[in-house]
Design a protein around this motif. Sequence first.
Motif, PDB file in Angstrom:
ATOM      1  N   ILE A  93       0.860  -1.184   0.000  1.00 36.57           N
ATOM      2  CA  ILE A  93       0.000   0.000   0.000  1.00 36.57           C
ATOM      3  C   ILE A  93       0.894   1.232   0.000  1.00 36.57           C
ATOM      4  O   ILE A  93       1.799   1.355   0.838  1.00 36.57           O
ATOM      5  CB  ILE A  93      -0.929   0.022   1.225  1.00 36.57           C
ATOM      6  N   ASP A  94       0.665   2.142  -0.961  1.00 35.65           N
ATOM      7  CA  ASP A  94       1.488   3.352  -0.988  1.00 35.65           C
ATOM      8  C   ASP A  94       0.850   4.435  -0.125  1.00 35.65           C
ATOM      9  O   ASP A  94      -0.216   4.244   0.476  1.00 35.65           O
ATOM     10  CB  ASP A  94       1.755   3.804  -2.420  1.00 35.65           C
ATOM     11  N   ASP A  95       1.499   5.586  -0.056  1.00 36.72           N
ATOM     12  CA  ASP A  95       1.047   6.650   0.846  1.00 36.72           C
ATOM     13  C   ASP A  95      -0.308   7.222   0.469  1.00 36.72           C
ATOM     14  O   ASP A  95      -0.971   7.850   1.298  1.00 36.72           O
ATOM     15  CB  ASP A  95       2.091   7.775   0.886  1.00 36.72           C
ATOM     16  N   SER A  96      -0.731   7.006  -0.780  1.00 38.58           N
ATOM     17  CA  SER A  96      -2.055   7.486  -1.188  1.00 38.58           C
ATOM     18  C   SER A  96      -3.147   6.443  -0.968  1.00 38.58           C
ATOM     19  O   SER A  96      -4.312   6.693  -1.279  1.00 38.58           O
ATOM     20  CB  SER A  96      -2.026   7.896  -2.668  1.00 38.58           C
ATOM     21  N   GLY A  97      -2.773   5.279  -0.444  1.00 39.75           N
ATOM     22  CA  GLY A  97      -3.752   4.246  -0.143  1.00 39.75           C
ATOM     23  C   GLY A  97      -3.970   3.240  -1.255  1.00 39.75           C
ATOM     24  O   GLY A  97      -4.819   2.345  -1.130  1.00 39.75           O
TER      25      GLY A  97
END
Length: 593
Positions: free
Chosen positions: A373-377
Amino acid sequence: MRSRSFPIDGGSIEFFYRGCDCEIILKDSKSSETLTVERGSSSSYMRVLWNLKSLSSKSVFVEVVDRGSDLDLKSFVVIPENTYEGELLFLEYSSQGIFVFGESELGELYESDSLRPRYHFTPVSGWLNDPNGLAHWQGYYHMFYQYNPFKPVWGTMHWGHAISKDLVHWKHMPIFLHRDDVECDEDESGAFSGSAYPDGNRLAVMYTKHWDPRFHRDKIAQSQYVVVTHDGINHEPVGSHAVIEPGEESLPNDFRDPKIFKEEDGLWGAVVGGSLDNKGRVILYRSKDLKNWSFSSVLYTCDENWARMVECPELLKLDGKHVLLISLVHYVEEIATYHAFHMVGRITDDTFEPDIVEKSDFGDDFYAAQTFIDDSGRRILIAWTKAYSDHDRTINRKWAGIQTIPRQLSLNEKGRLRMEPVPEIAALRTAVTPDIELRETTLGDAQLTAKLPSDSFEMEMSCSIDHPEDAIEIIIGSEDKKGEYISIGLNSERRLFIEVSVKEASDCSYHETLPLSDDVRSIDLRIFFDRSIVEVFADDYTISGTRKFRFGNMKRHLAVLGHPGVFIESLSVWEMSSIWKKGRQQSDWHQRV
């Protein structure tokens, strides 16, 4: 024999060597003073790490003395003090000389190799397979991966490492996990696959330590270990021994590839691939502190006719549903076959109950997928494209292994898994306007043809069909199929396919999915073609096909064929640029090639 001069700014140099009587020497370019030296004799690869922090702002060169005429020098990397921002230098030693080239020259170097993809990740040299430890942490995308620095074939595993700011352009980093010292290179002990999870200012990494049972009968063949890192380069172990060892729930030789995660209550969880009674299984463990783990359940068990071993399992939540990713090893008359599947379902009493079971990719070259999961979800997946049955071509080129482009995951309204290429990949289009563009055309007896702008391109096509038996075919290469070609399309049985025809018979194949339903009267295809790999997406990204191939001399020609009932609404082709920098300043790349 000596290299050309190159600058250092502190940092370090790492390399591996073996030979009966040799010296590897680092010297000052101005005075020829010896700054550090490795002298030795070793029948197996020895790792050497030179700390150069006291040697900032110097020009140096490497000199090699090979008295035994058998020196083998591998993965020689000059690591800058600021590893994230500085440029790595690579040295390659052969009987022809010592060649030095930097990351800024990789684009030029790769361009000279007709099999090297331009916008898919590959190692500089050596062997690459499973993506490991995928994470978005401290502002960078991290991709660790299974890596053999000694040869472009599977062997003793390390963890390679690369970082990116945009999921498209990657920067190589130093090796993260190394094998333990072994007495001979036939010993295939090493750091097998695993995963990572961001935990504040640290990254928790769990992996399988593998001891080759041929040489280490006193050790457990496969156990799970945990290390933590605060910089993605150095790491420290959690505990002094394995945190999870195989119990009655799995055979010790088939117990690997942990995927670590955190549950909503803050507990750590991990799923591990295993095997028992000829049935692959996914095993669930939990921990409060990363150090002390306990068995929770056998989360899922395969039918023995389906798989004897589960590799690279992953349990995740997506749009309110549980999804289980598995890569399966099945044996037909003792010949192993490898396929990736995904299941959408629910968990009851720590047991996964699938509602939907699908093969993840119909091209058969897609394996060992892992997500993060990246920082933007976003939930993002990268997979390995499996190796050829023989390695003659890539051995000569000194590298092997290609990762897929990153794919963003979601579920559609029917609960099926969608894998859509991340939008960042469109930044590689060389122009906003397509190189080839076609609108509102009915296919008839004559085929549509065009000259492709490159052997690395992206293609989008939308079409409608009048009758269920209408077929459409896209041919890349020899339009009359008398030479080498790739054929992609929908046949009269409503099956999507990728057909590969090259000179080597082992590369000829034909792969199919389950047929589309008769009520589907429109087809959207998105194709990413990159010299020796193609990725195909269809049916609103619920179907994907990945295939590797090795053209000898592919024609840059595109042909589209179809029944008269096929109407092309739009067709666009964009040339794609390289993800690697190009430059020649003080580079030996042309001599190396």
